[in-house]
Design a protein around this motif. Structure first.
Motif, short mmCIF file in Angstrom:
data_model
loop_
_atom_site.label_atom_id
_atom_site.label_comp_id
_atom_site.label_asym_id
_atom_site.label_seq_id
_atom_site.Cartn_x
_atom_site.Cartn_y
_atom_site.Cartn_z
N THR A 292 0.83 -1.21 0.00
CA THR A 292 0.00 0.00 0.00
C THR A 292 0.86 1.26 0.00
O THR A 292 0.66 2.16 -0.83
N ALA A 293 1.81 1.33 0.91
CA ALA A 293 2.65 2.52 1.02
C ALA A 293 3.48 2.75 -0.23
O ALA A 293 3.59 3.87 -0.74
N LEU A 294 4.07 1.68 -0.77
CA LEU A 294 4.87 1.81 -1.97
C LEU A 294 4.01 2.22 -3.16
O LEU A 294 4.40 3.06 -3.97
N GLY A 295 2.82 1.63 -3.25
CA GLY A 295 1.93 1.96 -4.35
C GLY A 295 1.54 3.43 -4.36
O GLY A 295 1.55 4.08 -5.41
N VAL A 296 1.21 3.96 -3.19
CA VAL A 296 0.84 5.38 -3.10
C VAL A 296 2.02 6.27 -3.47
O VAL A 296 1.87 7.27 -4.19
N PHE B 206 12.13 -4.97 1.83
CA PHE B 206 12.84 -4.48 3.01
C PHE B 206 14.21 -3.87 2.66
O PHE B 206 14.93 -3.44 3.54
N GLU B 207 14.53 -3.86 1.37
CA GLU B 207 15.76 -3.20 0.93
C GLU B 207 15.51 -1.70 0.75
O GLU B 207 14.42 -1.29 0.32
N GLU B 208 16.51 -0.91 1.04
CA GLU B 208 16.34 0.55 0.99
C GLU B 208 16.06 1.07 -0.41
O GLU B 208 15.44 2.12 -0.58
#
Length: 308
Positions: free
Chosen positions: A16-20, A290-292
């Motif tokens: 969700t966070a990455l998609g936004v 979980f990678e930066e």
């Protein structure tokens, strides 16, 4: 033919966070590919994004059904195809985010003519399973559909039930329908998959999130669903991970500690199944959530895809 991006991943992997974040960069609208998020009133247990989490990014296919209405992969295919065309026609990028891998498979590979669910047949199967156990039901399935039985765990109640349901309805094994060749979406996809390399880290996040859901009122949410007209614990929505275990607890079939353990375990099993689905997708580009550099890498991949 439009271009669209699929962002898939197991539960609690940060989709969700990455998609936004990506939606803001690419002027995208998000299409949810999640079989639980379609249902109104199933907010906490489905980890439905809040208005704050959406950050003013348009989201589609959330809260479009009541929990006691059906929604299938065929429904998703039709709705998603229409949304891709509509979003693209307005100059925006369709960004399809979620973890229901059956829907992803339907979108990319097409649909077989699977018979719809029959609740009366399912109820009979559940009643028999309660008497003899799911391993025995697995043996029954092996006699009529050895191909399907060979890939199912002895206690995979949901899939054993569905396979027997199809056989009892049609006289044909579910593998017959699954093996039919079909045509998928006419659109072009970049498929990104969030696949954690550290499984223990994902398991820890799953447990923390489940406990947070309970603290946020998940059981009260399930109580309201159980009190609503038309409630049936065998409906697809009520069999969702977490909800099934909460219903068992609220009906007095398990104690609280067992509910927590069962809910966490079921969610981890869901994540395992999701990862197995993703590994079978030949065109999926895997990234460790979980990678930066997961954001910068996904951004670069989308840019390349759109410019190709």
């Amino acid at each position: 033919m439009a271009k669209a991006v699929l962002l898939l991943g197991p539960t609690a992997s940060g989709k969700t966070a990455l998609g936004v974040k990506l939606a803001h960069i690419f002027n995208a609208e998000i299409i949810s590919i999640d079989s639980a998020l379609v249902y109104r009133g199933m907010d906490i247990g489905s980890a439905k994004p809040t208005e704050a989490e959406k950050e003013n990014v348009p989201h589609h296919l959330i809260d479009i059904r009541d929990p006691f209405e059906s929604y299938s992969a065929a429904d998703f295919f039709k709705d998603c195809e229409a949304l891709i065309e509509d979003i693209s026609s307005r100059g925006h990028l369709p960004l399809i985010v979620g973890g229901t891998m059956l829907y992803a498979k339907a979108l990319k590979e097409g649909l077989n003519q699977m018979p719809s669910s029959d609740l009366s047949v399912r109820a009979k199967i559940e009643k028999e399973a309660a008497q003899v156990g799911w391993p025995a039901m697995h043996e029954t399935l092996a006699k009529v559909d050895p191909q399907t039985a060979s890939r199912l765990h002895l206690t995979d109640s949901q899939r054993i039930s569905r396979a027997l349901e199809v056989y009892y309805q049609t006289g044909k094994p579910i593998s017959y329908y699954q093996n039919q060749k079909n045509t998928g979406s006419k659109h072009s996809f970049l498929t990104l998959g969030l696949m954690p390399q550290n499984r223990a880290q994902l398991h820890e996040r799953i447990e923390k999130r489940f406990l947070m859901m309970v603290q946020s009122g998940f059981l009260d949410e399930v109580k309201r669903l159980m009190q609503a007209p038309g409630f049936d614990r065998n409906l697809s929505a009520m069999r969702a991970v977490g909800y099934r275990q909460a219903i068992d607890y609220l009906m007095g079939e398990i104690d609280y500690d067992r509910f927590i353990l069962a809910g966490v375990a079921a969610t981890r099993q869901l994540a395992k199944r999701q990862l197995t689905w993703m590994r079978s997708m030949p065109d999926l580009v895997a990234m460790d959530p979980f990678e930066e550099d997961v954001f910068s890498r996904s951004k670069a991949l989308i840019e390349t895809f759109l410019n190709a």
